[in-house]
Design an enzyme around this catalytic site. Sequence first.
Site, PDB file in Angstrom:
ATOM      1  N   ALA A 163       3.102  -1.495   4.302  1.00 31.53           N
ATOM      2  CA  ALA A 163       3.429  -0.172   3.771  1.00 31.53           C
ATOM      3  C   ALA A 163       4.763   0.346   4.313  1.00 31.53           C
ATOM      4  O   ALA A 163       5.808   0.194   3.662  1.00 31.53           O
ATOM      5  CB  ALA A 163       2.304   0.810   4.093  1.00 31.53           C
ATOM      6  N   SER A 164       4.756   0.935   5.505  1.00 30.04           N
ATOM      7  CA  SER A 164       5.890   1.743   5.957  1.00 30.04           C
ATOM      8  C   SER A 164       7.217   0.985   6.032  1.00 30.04           C
ATOM      9  O   SER A 164       8.270   1.574   5.759  1.00 30.04           O
ATOM     10  CB  SER A 164       5.580   2.387   7.313  1.00 30.04           C
ATOM     11  OG  SER A 164       5.190   1.404   8.248  1.00 30.04           O
ATOM     12  N   HIS A 207     -10.198   0.548   4.240  1.00 33.89           N
ATOM     13  CA  HIS A 207      -8.915   0.606   4.947  1.00 33.89           C
ATOM     14  C   HIS A 207      -9.095   1.382   6.248  1.00 33.89           C
ATOM     15  O   HIS A 207      -9.923   2.293   6.329  1.00 33.89           O
ATOM     16  CB  HIS A 207      -7.839   1.270   4.060  1.00 33.89           C
ATOM     17  CG  HIS A 207      -6.472   1.122   4.660  1.00 33.89           C
ATOM     18  ND1 HIS A 207      -5.993   1.987   5.620  1.00 33.89           N
ATOM     19  CD2 HIS A 207      -5.498   0.199   4.464  1.00 33.89           C
ATOM     20  CE1 HIS A 207      -4.781   1.591   5.983  1.00 33.89           C
ATOM     21  NE2 HIS A 207      -4.459   0.516   5.297  1.00 33.89           N
ATOM     22  N   LYS A 241      -0.056   4.294   0.218  1.00 36.84           N
ATOM     23  CA  LYS A 241      -0.653   5.358   1.062  1.00 36.84           C
ATOM     24  C   LYS A 241      -0.424   6.724   0.399  1.00 36.84           C
ATOM     25  O   LYS A 241      -0.531   6.831  -0.817  1.00 36.84           O
ATOM     26  CB  LYS A 241      -0.117   5.274   2.489  1.00 36.84           C
ATOM     27  CG  LYS A 241      -0.413   3.905   3.117  1.00 36.84           C
ATOM     28  CD  LYS A 241      -0.343   3.889   4.623  1.00 36.84           C
ATOM     29  CE  LYS A 241      -0.767   2.516   5.145  1.00 36.84           C
ATOM     30  NZ  LYS A 241      -0.877   2.429   6.580  1.00 36.84           N
ATOM     31  N   ILE A 278      -0.580  -0.398  13.063  1.00 39.18           N
ATOM     32  CA  ILE A 278      -0.259   0.151  11.739  1.00 39.18           C
ATOM     33  C   ILE A 278       0.819   1.232  11.871  1.00 39.18           C
ATOM     34  O   ILE A 278       0.708   2.138  12.697  1.00 39.18           O
ATOM     35  CB  ILE A 278      -1.523   0.718  11.051  1.00 39.18           C
ATOM     36  CG1 ILE A 278      -2.461  -0.435  10.677  1.00 39.18           C
ATOM     37  CG2 ILE A 278      -1.154   1.551   9.820  1.00 39.18           C
ATOM     38  CD1 ILE A 278      -3.770  -0.005  10.023  1.00 39.18           C
ATOM     39  N   ASN A 338       0.851  -1.196   0.000  1.00 38.79           N
ATOM     40  CA  ASN A 338       0.000   0.000   0.000  1.00 38.79           C
ATOM     41  C   ASN A 338       0.888   1.248   0.000  1.00 38.79           C
ATOM     42  O   ASN A 338       1.642   1.474   0.945  1.00 38.79           O
ATOM     43  CB  ASN A 338      -0.893  -0.043   1.246  1.00 38.79           C
ATOM     44  CG  ASN A 338      -1.850   1.129   1.324  1.00 38.79           C
ATOM     45  OD1 ASN A 338      -1.843   2.009   0.466  1.00 38.79           O
ATOM     46  ND2 ASN A 338      -2.670   1.146   2.355  1.00 38.79           N
ATOM     47  N   GLU A 361      -6.120  -5.982  10.005  1.00 39.89           N
ATOM     48  CA  GLU A 361      -5.028  -5.085  10.423  1.00 39.89           C
ATOM     49  C   GLU A 361      -5.439  -4.351  11.704  1.00 39.89           C
ATOM     50  O   GLU A 361      -6.213  -3.396  11.629  1.00 39.89           O
ATOM     51  CB  GLU A 361      -4.793  -3.997   9.372  1.00 39.89           C
ATOM     52  CG  GLU A 361      -4.417  -4.464   8.005  1.00 39.89           C
ATOM     53  CD  GLU A 361      -3.883  -3.316   7.160  1.00 39.89           C
ATOM     54  OE1 GLU A 361      -2.828  -3.498   6.560  1.00 39.89           O
ATOM     55  OE2 GLU A 361      -4.510  -2.238   7.110  1.00 39.89           O
ATOM     56  N   GLY A 367       2.510  -3.364  10.703  1.00 40.71           N
ATOM     57  CA  GLY A 367       3.852  -3.539  11.267  1.00 40.71           C
ATOM     58  C   GLY A 367       4.707  -4.594  10.594  1.00 40.71           C
ATOM     59  O   GLY A 367       5.830  -4.865  11.026  1.00 40.71           O
TER      60      GLY A 367
HETATM   61  O1  G3P Z   1      -2.368  -1.047   4.337  1.00 39.20           O
HETATM   62  C1  G3P Z   1      -1.248  -1.488   5.017  1.00 39.20           C
HETATM   63  C2  G3P Z   1      -1.121  -0.875   6.328  1.00 39.20           C
HETATM   64  O2  G3P Z   1      -2.150  -0.205   6.886  1.00 39.20           O
HETATM   65  C3  G3P Z   1      -0.097  -1.397   7.248  1.00 39.20           C
HETATM   66  O3  G3P Z   1       0.781  -0.345   7.334  1.00 39.20           O
HETATM   67  O4  G3P Z   1       2.901   0.728   7.683  1.00 39.20           O
HETATM   68  O5  G3P Z   1       2.067  -0.940   9.348  1.00 39.20           O
HETATM   69  O6  G3P Z   1       2.846  -1.707   7.113  1.00 39.20           O
HETATM   70  P1  G3P Z   1       2.241  -0.588   7.911  1.00 39.20           P
END
Ligand code: G3P
Length: 221
Positions: free
Chosen positions: A200-201, A91, A9, A144, A7, A139, A179
């Site tokens: 994502a991050s 989301h 974002k 997140i 993602n 999630e 995470g």
């Molecule tokens: O859509 C993926 C997300 O919400 C998880 O984000 O940064 O924790 O991988 P992250």
Amino acid sequence: MTIIVLNFKTYRESTGVEALRLAEICEDISQEYSVQMAVVPQVADIHAISKAVKIPVFAQHVDGVGYGGFTGHITAASLKAAGASGSLINHSERRLKLAEIDAAITACKSVDLKTIVCTNNVATTQAAAALNPDYVAVEPPELIGSGIPVSKANPDVIRGSVAAVKAIAPSVGVLCGAGITHGEDLKSALELGSEGVLLASGIIKAKDQRKALEDLVTGAR
Ligand code: G3P
């Protein structure tokens, strides 16, 4: 085959030309390591990315409205025309009401777009599975962007989601996220019964995104 959905974002590192560059990296990784990758850029980047890569491109959000007077909405038909293969729905950063989730899934199905409905716990996973999307992605919002992987911090939410989906709609796939950063996080997510991850991050904010993706994939083997 393991599914990895990245993602984008609204991070600077995955917007515009950077989005295109990152999608190309994802395509390379998908080919080199035989994993199924999908990218989820902002809607304005979908067209350029879908022209440039062969891996599936998903939208971050879709509205359950059709043609007509719906200013500011994102229609499934416009995503399809832009080259998208599917969309995230609900989301954690773009929550919808239950009836809106249902309408968005229906709109996607009408133009043959895949759907990934995001949920935050086992109960909402159950509700989402009953609507028959292609996938649910559980999630926990508190994890997140934390770097603390759901597969370690809350394995029960994955196990419980997998069991709930199996009981309600066995054809729905289960992904998990929040995470997820390293290969071991992915590995435990798969061992807990999910088919892959939404993340994502951990990748987008990494100094070297290609290496972070390679580590994720190879570390899970
Ligand atoms: O859509 C993926 C997300 O919400 C998880 O984000 O940064 O924790 O991988 P992250």
